[in-house]
Design a protein around this motif. Structure first.
Motif, mmCIF file in Angstrom:
data_model
loop_
_atom_site.group_PDB
_atom_site.id
_atom_site.type_symbol
_atom_site.label_atom_id
_atom_site.label_comp_id
_atom_site.label_asym_id
_atom_site.label_seq_id
_atom_site.Cartn_x
_atom_site.Cartn_y
_atom_site.Cartn_z
ATOM 1 N N HIS A 159 -3.300 7.908 -9.330
ATOM 2 C CA HIS A 159 -1.857 7.885 -9.085
ATOM 3 C C HIS A 159 -1.237 6.492 -9.038
ATOM 4 C CE1 HIS A 159 -1.527 12.237 -7.971
ATOM 5 N NE2 HIS A 159 -2.823 12.056 -7.857
ATOM 6 N N THR A 160 -1.975 5.482 -8.661
ATOM 7 C CA THR A 160 -1.410 4.153 -8.442
ATOM 8 C C THR A 160 -1.476 3.325 -9.727
ATOM 9 O OG1 THR A 160 -3.495 3.078 -7.856
ATOM 10 C CG2 THR A 160 -2.368 4.303 -6.101
ATOM 11 N N TYR A 236 5.729 -0.208 -0.839
ATOM 12 C CA TYR A 236 5.597 0.820 -1.884
ATOM 13 C C TYR A 236 6.558 1.951 -1.553
ATOM 14 C CZ TYR A 236 3.123 4.710 0.395
ATOM 15 O OH TYR A 236 2.803 5.801 1.151
ATOM 16 N N PRO A 238 7.424 5.900 -2.878
ATOM 17 C CA PRO A 238 7.265 7.074 -3.740
ATOM 18 C C PRO A 238 8.608 7.583 -4.252
ATOM 19 C CG PRO A 238 5.972 7.294 -1.732
ATOM 20 C CD PRO A 238 6.895 6.129 -1.529
ATOM 21 N N SER A 267 2.841 2.690 -12.007
ATOM 22 C CA SER A 267 1.873 3.707 -11.593
ATOM 23 C C SER A 267 1.735 4.790 -12.655
ATOM 24 C CB SER A 267 2.326 4.355 -10.284
ATOM 25 O OG SER A 267 3.484 5.153 -10.503
ATOM 26 N N SER A 314 6.414 12.746 -10.313
ATOM 27 C CA SER A 314 6.192 11.931 -9.114
ATOM 28 C C SER A 314 5.447 10.660 -9.472
ATOM 29 C CB SER A 314 5.399 12.712 -8.060
ATOM 30 O OG SER A 314 4.071 12.952 -8.498
ATOM 31 N N GLY A 315 5.822 9.596 -8.803
ATOM 32 C CA GLY A 315 5.169 8.302 -8.974
ATOM 33 C C GLY A 315 5.527 7.433 -7.787
ATOM 34 N N ALA A 316 5.346 6.128 -7.929
ATOM 35 C CA ALA A 316 5.723 5.227 -6.837
ATOM 36 C C ALA A 316 5.983 3.839 -7.402
ATOM 37 C CB ALA A 316 4.636 5.175 -5.768
ATOM 38 N N LYS A 382 -0.431 8.393 -3.401
ATOM 39 C CA LYS A 382 0.305 7.248 -3.959
ATOM 40 C C LYS A 382 -0.099 5.934 -3.297
ATOM 41 C CE LYS A 382 2.734 10.303 -6.256
ATOM 42 N NZ LYS A 382 2.334 10.664 -7.623
#
Length: 542
Positions: A159-160, A236, A238, A267, A314-316, A382
Motif C-alpha cells: 500500500h505505501t 501521512y 490517507p 503510494s 484508496s491511497g495515502a 497505509k
C-alpha cells in the motif's frame, strides 16, 4: 523413503519431521481443488539444518535416481488463493522455513534490515516499533503471519510507496539444490570476519544481476535477504476517492495515473468495485450464509446502511505538512467534475468519527460504525501495519461461520479461494475492459464479480479477482475451477497475462503458455540442482 525419514529424524529431531496428524493435514490442504499429499513436513531449526537436509537429499537421489525424493520449500505457508502450503505434487517433502525467523543488521541511518525467510509481517512490524518506529515496512492485506521475504519473492505488493516488494529486497543468501551456498549483490564478496560497507545500500551489486532467477522459481532456497525500509514520514494522510456511477472507472483510472506520473501520489492506489466493498465492509451478521447471489434489493439496502459506492480508490500522501497541503489541493482540483467525492481522513479525524459513529448509526439507522471499523483496518495498512482483519472477507460465501470465530484458518474453515491477477496498462480503457471481461465470465457461474485493481506504478495496473466459495458444497471446487479456466482463457485471448500464478495455472502452464525462456531456464535449473532435489514445475520450469 522410510530410511530417508529415519535419517531426517536423526538430523533435525523426530518432532520436526511430521508424517501424520493435524499439522500434516493442514499442509496437504489448499483453498481450491488442487490438493496433494506430501511424504512429510520438515521443520529445520536453522540455516545449517536446511543445508544438511539438501545434502542428505542429494545423496539419496544420486544413489536411487529412479526414485527421487523432492523438497518443496515454503516460508509461512500462507500463500492463500495462489498455492497455500500444498506442494503441487504428491509425495513431496515440504520444507517449512518458519523457524528461520531472525531479524538482524538493522541500520537506522540508511534504513535497511536483514530478514530470514520465516520472518512474518507481525514480527517485523513489532521489531521496528521496539526500535523507535524510525522506519516503516510495507504490509500486504493478507495476514500478520505472512512471510515478508516469501511475498517479496513472489512479487507481491502492498500500500505505501514501498509497495512494490521485490524492488526493496536484495543481497540474498541462497542454498542451491546442489547444496552449494551462494550470496548475491555485494554480499557475494563477504566472508566470516570480513564484510564491506558497500553492502545493503545498492541493490544491483557488482557483475551480473541474478536475484531475479530466485524470484517465482525453484532455482534455490532464499534463506535471507536485505530489506530496504521506508523512512517514517513527517506526515501521512490517507485519502479515499469514490463514485456512485458504474461508468466512472475509466475516468478515475486516468486521473489517478496523472497523479502518479507527477509523483503527487507515490503510494500504490487500490480501487475496489461495489461487490468487493460489500465483501470487505459487511459485518458477518449481514452475511448471506448462502450459495445464492445477493438480490439487487439486498445490495441496495447494504449500500445505504454501510455508505458504499460503485468504485472506491484508496491511497495515502507521504511527506511534510507543507507538501501534503499542496498535494491535497491538486488532487481535489483534478477530480472536481462532480462525479467523485474526495475525502482525506487523518488518524485524528478517524478517531473523532469513530467516537460519534455509534450514536449517529443508531439515530439514522445506519452502520457507519462498522464501515469506520473496516476503514481503520485499511488505514493501518497505509502506515505499514499488518492486520488479520481482511481475512474475514474471504469467508463471505461460506454457509456457516467458524465456531471459535477464528478467521485465520482458511483451510480448516473450508474457504474456497482462488486469486487470478491479470496485469494491464494503467489506462481507463484497459481498466474498463478488464471489468467487463471479469463481470461477464463470473456471472455465468453464479459468482459475484469482486474486483480490486491496484495502480502499482504509473504504467501498470494489477487486477486481483477473487473467486470465493464454500468448499463444503458438493461440486463447488469443480465449478470454481471451470470458472477459473474460462476466465483465464478469456483474459489470455484478450491480451492480459497474470503477474503471479496460482496452483491451477502452474499445473496447466504448458497448455496455456509458450515461453522462449523455458528451455534455457530448465537448463539453468538442471545445472544448479543436478540431482533434482528441489520441486520442478514452478512457473513452467522443469
Amino acid at each position: 523413503m522410510k530410511t530417508l525419514i529415519e535419517h531426517l529424524e536423526n538430523l533435525i529431531s523426530k518432532e520436526n519431521v511430521i508424517t501424520s496428524g493435524e499439522v500434516f493435514e493442514e499442509f496437504a490442504t489448499s483453498t481450491m481443488k488442487e490438493t496433494t499429499t506430501p511424504s512429510a513436513i520438515l521443520f529445520p531449526r536453522n540455516e545449517l539444518e536446511v543445508t544438511q537436509i539438501i545434502e542428505l537429499f542429494n545423496k539419496k537421489n544420486a544413489d536411487t535416481p529412479d526414485e527421487k525424493a523432492v523438497l518443496y520449500p515454503l516460508s509461512s505457508g500462507k500463500n492463500w488463493g495462489y498455492t497455500s502450503s500444498e506442494a503441487g505434487m504428491d509425495k513431496a517433502f515440504i520444507l517449512s522455513l518458519k523457524n528461520l525467523n531472525q531479524i538482524s543488521e538493522y541500520k537506522k541511518d540508511t534504513g535497511s534490515v536483514r530478514i530470514q525467510a520465516g520472518v512474518t509481517q507481525k514480527q517485523l512490524y513489532s521489531f521496528l516499533q521496539r526500535h523507535g518506529a524510525k522506519h516503516w515496512m510495507d504490509a500486504t492485506g493478507s495476514s500478520e503471519a505472512c512471510s515478508v521475504l516469501a511475498n517479496s519473492l513472489e512479487r507481491g505488493f502492498g500500500h505505501t510507496p514501498a509497495g512494490n516488494h521485490f524492488e526493496f529486497i536484495s543481497e540474498f543468501d541462497i542454498v542451491l539444490g546442489s547444496g552449494e551456498r551462494i550470496s548475491t549483490g555485494f554480499r557475494q564478496f563477504s566472508k566470516p570476519g570480513q564484510t564491506f560497507y558497500s553492502e545493503s545500500i545498492y541493490k544491483w551489486g557488482l557483475g551480473p544481476y541474478i536475484d531475479g532467477l530466485f524470484s517465482q522459481s525453484s532455482m534455490g532456497i532464499v534463506l535471507s535477504a536485505t530489506l530496504k525500509l521506508m523512512r517514517a514520514p513527517e506526515c501521512y494522510l490517507p485519502f479515499f476517492i469514490s463514485s456512485k456511477e458504474p461508468e466512472s472507472l475509466g475516468e478515475l483510472v486516468e486521473s489517478l495515473r496523472g497523479l502518479r506520473e507527477k509523483s503527487i501520489v507515490k503510494s500504490c492506489v487500490h480501487i475496489a468495485n461495489f461487490d468487493k466493498s460489500i465483501q470487505a465492509a459487511l459485518d458477518e451478521t449481514d452475511w448471506p450464509l448462502s450459495t445464492t447471489l445477493m438480490t439487487d434489493k439486498t445490495k441496495e439496502r447494504h449500500r445505504k446502511k454501510y455508505l458504499l459506492n460503485e468504485w472506491t480508490a484508496s491511497g495515502a500522501l507521504y511527506g511534510t505538512k507543507e507538501e501534503i497541503a499542496v498535494w491535497k489541493r491538486i488532487i481535489k482540483r483534478s477530480l472536481i467534475n462532480g462525479k467523485f467525492k474526495v475525502r482525506f481522513i487523518s488518524e485524528k479525524k478517524l478517531a473523532m468519527l469513530r467516537y460519534i459513529a455509534p450514536v449517529a448509526s443508531k439515530i439514522f439507522d445506519l452502520k457507519i460504525d462498522k464501515t469506520l471499523e473496516k476503514l481503520d483496518d485499511l488505514i493501518k495498512l497505509k502506515r505499514g501495519q499488518p492486520t488479520n482483519a481482511f481475512l474475514k472477507s474471504v469467508h463471505f460465501k461460506t454457509t456457516r461461520l467458524p465456531n471459535d470465530n477464528n478467521f485465520t484458518l482458511l483451510e480448516r474453515n473450508f474457504v474456497g479461494l482462488i486469486w487470478l491477477a491479470p496485469t494491464a496498462p494503467a489506462t481507463g480503457e484497459h481498466a474498463k475492459q478488464l471489468s467487463t471481461i471479469v463481470t461477464r465470465c463470473l456471472k455465468q457461474y453464479n459468482i459475484e464479480a469482486a474486483i480490486s485493481m491496484t495502480m502499482l506504478t504509473d504504467q501498470a495496473l494489477e487486477c486481483v479477482i477473487s473467486l470465493i466459495y464454500d468448499r463444503r458444497i458438493d461440486g463447488s471446487d469443480l465449478t470454481a475451477e471451470a470458472c477459473h479456466l474460462n476466465l483465464h482463457t478469456e483474459l489470455l485471448n484478450s491480451g492480459y497475462l497474470t503477474y503471479r500464478m496460482n496452483s491451477l495455472q502452474q499445473r496447466d502452464f504448458d497448455l496455456f503458455y509458450t515461453s522462449s525462456l523455458t528451455p534455457t531456464l530448465t537448463k539453468v535449473k538442471a545445472s544448479l540442482d543436478p540431482n533434482g532435489v528441489l520441486a520442478i514445475g514452478k512457473y513452467g520450469i522443469h
